[in-house]
Motif scaffolding. Structure first.
Motif, PDB file in Angstrom:
ATOM      1  N   ASN A 126      -3.425  -1.576   3.922  1.00  0.00           N
ATOM      2  CA  ASN A 126      -3.432  -2.684   2.969  1.00  0.00           C
ATOM      3  C   ASN A 126      -4.831  -3.220   2.696  1.00  0.00           C
ATOM      4  O   ASN A 126      -5.060  -3.863   1.666  1.00  0.00           O
TER       5      ASN A 126
ATOM      6  N   ILE B 109      -7.574  -0.539  -2.714  1.00  0.00           N
ATOM      7  CA  ILE B 109      -6.128  -0.679  -2.646  1.00  0.00           C
ATOM      8  C   ILE B 109      -5.503  -0.982  -4.004  1.00  0.00           C
ATOM      9  O   ILE B 109      -4.396  -0.512  -4.309  1.00  0.00           O
TER      10      ILE B 109
ATOM     11  N   SER C   9       0.834  -1.193   0.000  1.00  0.00           N
ATOM     12  CA  SER C   9       0.000   0.000   0.000  1.00  0.00           C
ATOM     13  C   SER C   9       0.873   1.247   0.000  1.00  0.00           C
ATOM     14  O   SER C   9       1.961   1.255   0.590  1.00  0.00           O
TER      15      SER C   9
END
Length: 217
Positions: A164, A169, A158
């Motif tokens: 994350n 994402i 990320s």
């Protein structure tokens, strides 16, 4: 416009990719370049009516140099194997690019590896309303024409400041936000090719508008 003269010139140029040949055929080069600029001018006029925020880009302003930049790419040939140009070229905004090559032509647009500040603005926009961008990317006609986002440099984790497990994402990991579609060179000889350019431009417009809003707001 019929691009056969341009394609024939490019083929001969690639067989003789040196300054001596170009100097000998300078008259031919000016002819095909001026024809291409004239076509760019006509398309610039047609595209300007599709978007109130369209940035007027005459052909001479939109066309790219045919010389490769040997200072940064010393192993490339002296001259490119295509004619390239941009439309709607407002500085520091998502672009719309056309490339006429020997084997294919390319329509592309978006932001290619933007500077960190611009990239952060796009990611902040995705964090705020990524659903809107995802809706554009998932539109059937858009996917049929462009497929997925251009696969360029992409983070494996990320980006800084985002988790994350962020719901967007996969979008956030991109460093380039662009799309492209290609056509065979033979298709550029068709009478309706200008309409194809307008179709591609129109389909890409919401995507470019989203990016421009992200980096200007």
């Amino acid at each position: 416009m019929n691009f056969k003269n341009q394609i024939e010139f490019l083929k001969e140029l690639q067989r003789n990719n040196n300054k001596e040949w170009m100097d000998t055929n300078r008259k031919w080069y000016k002819e095909v370049r001026n024809e291409f600029i004239g076509w760019l001018d006509s398309m610039n006029t047609r595209l300007s009516v599709l978007d109130d925020e369209y940035y007027d880009t005459p052909g001479k302003k939109g066309i790219n140099r045919i010389n490769n930049n040997l200072m940064f790419h010393p192993n490339k040939p002296v001259y490119k194997d295509h004619f390239g140009a941009g439309f709607d070229k407002k500085p520091k905004t998502a672009d719309f690019y056309f490339e006429l090559g020997i084997d294919r032509c390319i329509f592309a647009g978006g932001l290619w590896r933007p500077e960190p500040k611009v990239l952060r603005s796009v990611r902040d926009a995705i964090d705020y309303d990524g659903e809107e961008l995802q809706k554009i990317l998932n539109k059937k006609s858009f996917k049929n024409l462009f497929g997925e986002l251009y696969e360029d440099a992409k983070l494996t984790k990320s980006p800084k400041g985002f988790s994350n497990d962020h719901k967007h994402i996969e979008l956030l990991r991109h460093k380039t936000f662009g799309v492209e579609t290609t056509f065979s060179t033979e298709q550029t000889f068709n009478e309706n090719f200008d309409e194809k350019l307008i179709e591609v431009y129109t389909e890409m417009l919401p995507f470019r508008r989203y990016l421009n809003k992200a980096i200007t707001v």
